[in-house]
Enzyme design. Sequence first.
Site, PDB file in Angstrom:
ATOM      1  N   ASP A 101      17.938  81.878 -74.721  1.00  0.00           N
ATOM      2  CA  ASP A 101      17.858  81.208 -76.015  1.00  0.00           C
ATOM      3  C   ASP A 101      19.300  80.845 -76.375  1.00  0.00           C
ATOM      4  O   ASP A 101      20.128  81.740 -76.577  1.00  0.00           O
ATOM      5  CB  ASP A 101      17.251  82.210 -77.024  1.00  0.00           C
ATOM      6  CG  ASP A 101      17.268  81.694 -78.445  1.00  0.00           C
ATOM      7  OD1 ASP A 101      18.127  80.860 -78.777  1.00  0.00           O
ATOM      8  OD2 ASP A 101      16.420  82.149 -79.238  1.00  0.00           O
ATOM      9  N   PHE A 102      19.605  79.555 -76.406  1.00  0.00           N
ATOM     10  CA  PHE A 102      21.012  79.190 -76.547  1.00  0.00           C
ATOM     11  C   PHE A 102      21.615  79.567 -77.901  1.00  0.00           C
ATOM     12  O   PHE A 102      22.820  79.563 -78.066  1.00  0.00           O
ATOM     13  CB  PHE A 102      21.299  77.732 -76.165  1.00  0.00           C
ATOM     14  CG  PHE A 102      20.411  76.653 -76.747  1.00  0.00           C
ATOM     15  CD1 PHE A 102      20.131  76.571 -78.088  1.00  0.00           C
ATOM     16  CD2 PHE A 102      19.899  75.665 -75.894  1.00  0.00           C
ATOM     17  CE1 PHE A 102      19.350  75.543 -78.602  1.00  0.00           C
ATOM     18  CE2 PHE A 102      19.099  74.633 -76.397  1.00  0.00           C
ATOM     19  CZ  PHE A 102      18.822  74.578 -77.764  1.00  0.00           C
ATOM     20  N   ASP A 149      16.877  77.136 -70.355  1.00  0.00           N
ATOM     21  CA  ASP A 149      15.865  76.859 -71.389  1.00  0.00           C
ATOM     22  C   ASP A 149      15.140  78.161 -71.713  1.00  0.00           C
ATOM     23  O   ASP A 149      15.377  79.208 -71.087  1.00  0.00           O
ATOM     24  CB  ASP A 149      14.878  75.771 -70.916  1.00  0.00           C
ATOM     25  CG  ASP A 149      14.355  74.915 -72.085  1.00  0.00           C
ATOM     26  OD1 ASP A 149      13.800  75.499 -73.044  1.00  0.00           O
ATOM     27  OD2 ASP A 149      14.487  73.688 -72.041  1.00  0.00           O
ATOM     28  N   HIS A 176      19.701  66.418 -81.777  1.00  0.00           N
ATOM     29  CA  HIS A 176      18.864  65.686 -82.747  1.00  0.00           C
ATOM     30  C   HIS A 176      17.718  66.551 -83.289  1.00  0.00           C
ATOM     31  O   HIS A 176      17.079  66.193 -84.272  1.00  0.00           O
ATOM     32  CB  HIS A 176      18.339  64.354 -82.148  1.00  0.00           C
ATOM     33  CG  HIS A 176      17.217  64.484 -81.179  1.00  0.00           C
ATOM     34  ND1 HIS A 176      16.465  63.396 -80.761  1.00  0.00           N
ATOM     35  CD2 HIS A 176      16.695  65.559 -80.539  1.00  0.00           C
ATOM     36  CE1 HIS A 176      15.536  63.813 -79.919  1.00  0.00           C
ATOM     37  NE2 HIS A 176      15.666  65.104 -79.763  1.00  0.00           N
ATOM     38  N   GLN A 217       8.910  66.364 -87.373  1.00  0.00           N
ATOM     39  CA  GLN A 217       8.652  67.402 -86.366  1.00  0.00           C
ATOM     40  C   GLN A 217       9.742  68.455 -86.205  1.00  0.00           C
ATOM     41  O   GLN A 217       9.508  69.474 -85.570  1.00  0.00           O
ATOM     42  CB  GLN A 217       8.463  66.742 -84.995  1.00  0.00           C
ATOM     43  CG  GLN A 217       7.332  65.760 -84.962  1.00  0.00           C
ATOM     44  CD  GLN A 217       6.811  65.601 -83.552  1.00  0.00           C
ATOM     45  OE1 GLN A 217       6.564  66.572 -82.863  1.00  0.00           O
ATOM     46  NE2 GLN A 217       6.673  64.368 -83.108  1.00  0.00           N
TER      47      GLN A 217
HETATM   48  C1  LIG Z   1      13.673  67.565 -77.079  1.00  0.00           C
HETATM   49  S1  LIG Z   1      13.591  68.676 -75.729  1.00  0.00           S
HETATM   50  C2  LIG Z   1      14.763  67.925 -74.633  1.00  0.00           C
HETATM   51  C3  LIG Z   1      14.522  68.307 -73.208  1.00  0.00           C
HETATM   52  C4  LIG Z   1      15.501  67.720 -72.201  1.00  0.00           C
HETATM   53  N1  LIG Z   1      16.871  68.101 -72.479  1.00  0.00           N
HETATM   54  C5  LIG Z   1      15.350  66.233 -72.130  1.00  0.00           C
HETATM   55  O1  LIG Z   1      16.302  65.511 -72.448  1.00  0.00           O
HETATM   56  O2  LIG Z   1      14.294  65.760 -71.737  1.00  0.00           O
HETATM   57  C6  LIG Z   1      14.415  70.108 -76.343  1.00  0.00           C
HETATM   58  C7  LIG Z   1      14.541  71.235 -75.348  1.00  0.00           C
HETATM   59  O3  LIG Z   1      15.315  72.285 -75.928  1.00  0.00           O
HETATM   60  C8  LIG Z   1      14.710  73.507 -75.579  1.00  0.00           C
HETATM   61  N2  LIG Z   1      15.082  74.530 -76.568  1.00  0.00           N
HETATM   62  C9  LIG Z   1      14.747  74.558 -77.880  1.00  0.00           C
HETATM   63  N3  LIG Z   1      15.273  75.641 -78.463  1.00  0.00           N
HETATM   64  C10 LIG Z   1      15.958  76.314 -77.498  1.00  0.00           C
HETATM   65  C11 LIG Z   1      16.716  77.513 -77.506  1.00  0.00           C
HETATM   66  N4  LIG Z   1      16.889  78.214 -78.622  1.00  0.00           N
HETATM   67  N5  LIG Z   1      17.277  77.921 -76.346  1.00  0.00           N
HETATM   68  C12 LIG Z   1      17.118  77.190 -75.211  1.00  0.00           C
HETATM   69  N6  LIG Z   1      16.418  76.028 -75.147  1.00  0.00           N
HETATM   70  C13 LIG Z   1      15.834  75.608 -76.287  1.00  0.00           C
HETATM   71  C14 LIG Z   1      13.240  73.203 -75.613  1.00  0.00           C
HETATM   72  O4  LIG Z   1      12.472  74.191 -74.929  1.00  0.00           O
HETATM   73  C15 LIG Z   1      13.208  71.838 -74.952  1.00  0.00           C
HETATM   74  O5  LIG Z   1      13.104  71.940 -73.548  1.00  0.00           O
END
Ligand SMILES: C[S@@+](CC[C@H](N)C(=O)[O-])C[C@H]1O[C@@H](n2cnc3c(N)ncnc32)[C@H](O)[C@@H]1O
Length: 322
Positions: free
Chosen positions: A212-213, A186, A231, A282
Amino acid sequence: MGSTEDLEYPQIIMQYSNGFLVSKVMFTACELGVFDLLLESGKPLSSDAIAAHLGASTMGMKRLLDACVGLKLLAIEMTQEGGLLGQFNMGLESHLFQSMQLMTKHIMVWMMVMIASVLHLYLRSDEEMLKFMAGQNSVWTICGRDVLAAFDLSPFTQIYDLGGGGGALAQECVSLYPNSTVTIYDLPKVVRVAKEQFVSPEERQITFHEGDFFNDSIPEAELYILSKILHDWDDDKCKKLLAKVYKACKPGGGVLLVESLLNEDKSGPVETQLYSMNMLVQTEGKERTASEYSKLLEAAGFGMIQVKRTGKLYDAVLGRKE
Ligand SMILES: C[S@@+](CC[C@H](N)C(=O)[O-])C[C@H]1O[C@@H](n2cnc3c(N)ncnc32)[C@H](O)[C@@H]1O
């Protein structure tokens, strides 16, 4: 959505928060004048026609109207040209909706006063992030097993949970599959909070990776979990991310998508329609059908796609790299 009589704590909390989304959808449709327009027109209209009359985006209006149909606020009539939307009982509803329009003018002010008076503070972003992560985590303590047991994941021992957040799903995963190790990948600030607040250092089967993926590399693994990730993003970003995952994935490995699946005709489930409205407000993303996720997976190269609906809030889709 069912009655609260059949529900126990803590599922009841989810039911109540969905109730908030229900009201928001109803008030939004009301405020935009959807019901007034249908009353004035005296005949059912298509989603595009409603959007054009009200000067709204066609995509946003379609999602709002789908949710209204799921909530039985509007009736849908299928024609050769597509669905036409109308009211159930014009006369009766117009009075109800007019009084609701008055309420919406006051309700936001009322809510803000209530929140401010209860909290006595403004939430700062770190605090908000912590609350968000705790909220996401609690979903997985309730329904994590359902999605992880939807398929036998025991052959995969080296797992990356991309965007793994607070780590509750990773914790459920190592407890269900004791031979696995799960790396929570993450953004750096999220990993820091997950380490400090949510995952005990004694949890030896869980490791962390800051990255950062979209812009950093994704290390090789046998299985990638993407839970409530796709999503958040539009189709182009999903394809980009899945293509990276495919490249990193070991042959014979796979990707597990955990999402709330819409019915193929988008007629429900109503909770998922409401989540999709939430995504519209959002994020850049939306909730999708099983075939929409399958197409995204196939575009990235994944095959042997299997879909499991759990009957709960979240479902699972598994794709394999042959
Ligand atoms: C909706 S949350 C889902 C969290 C977790 N997978 C769950 O099911 O509870 C989205 C996650 O994606 C992470 N995220 C968003 N953009 C990202 C990126 N570019 N690289 C890595 N992680 C990212 C956010 O920090 C967050 O933890």
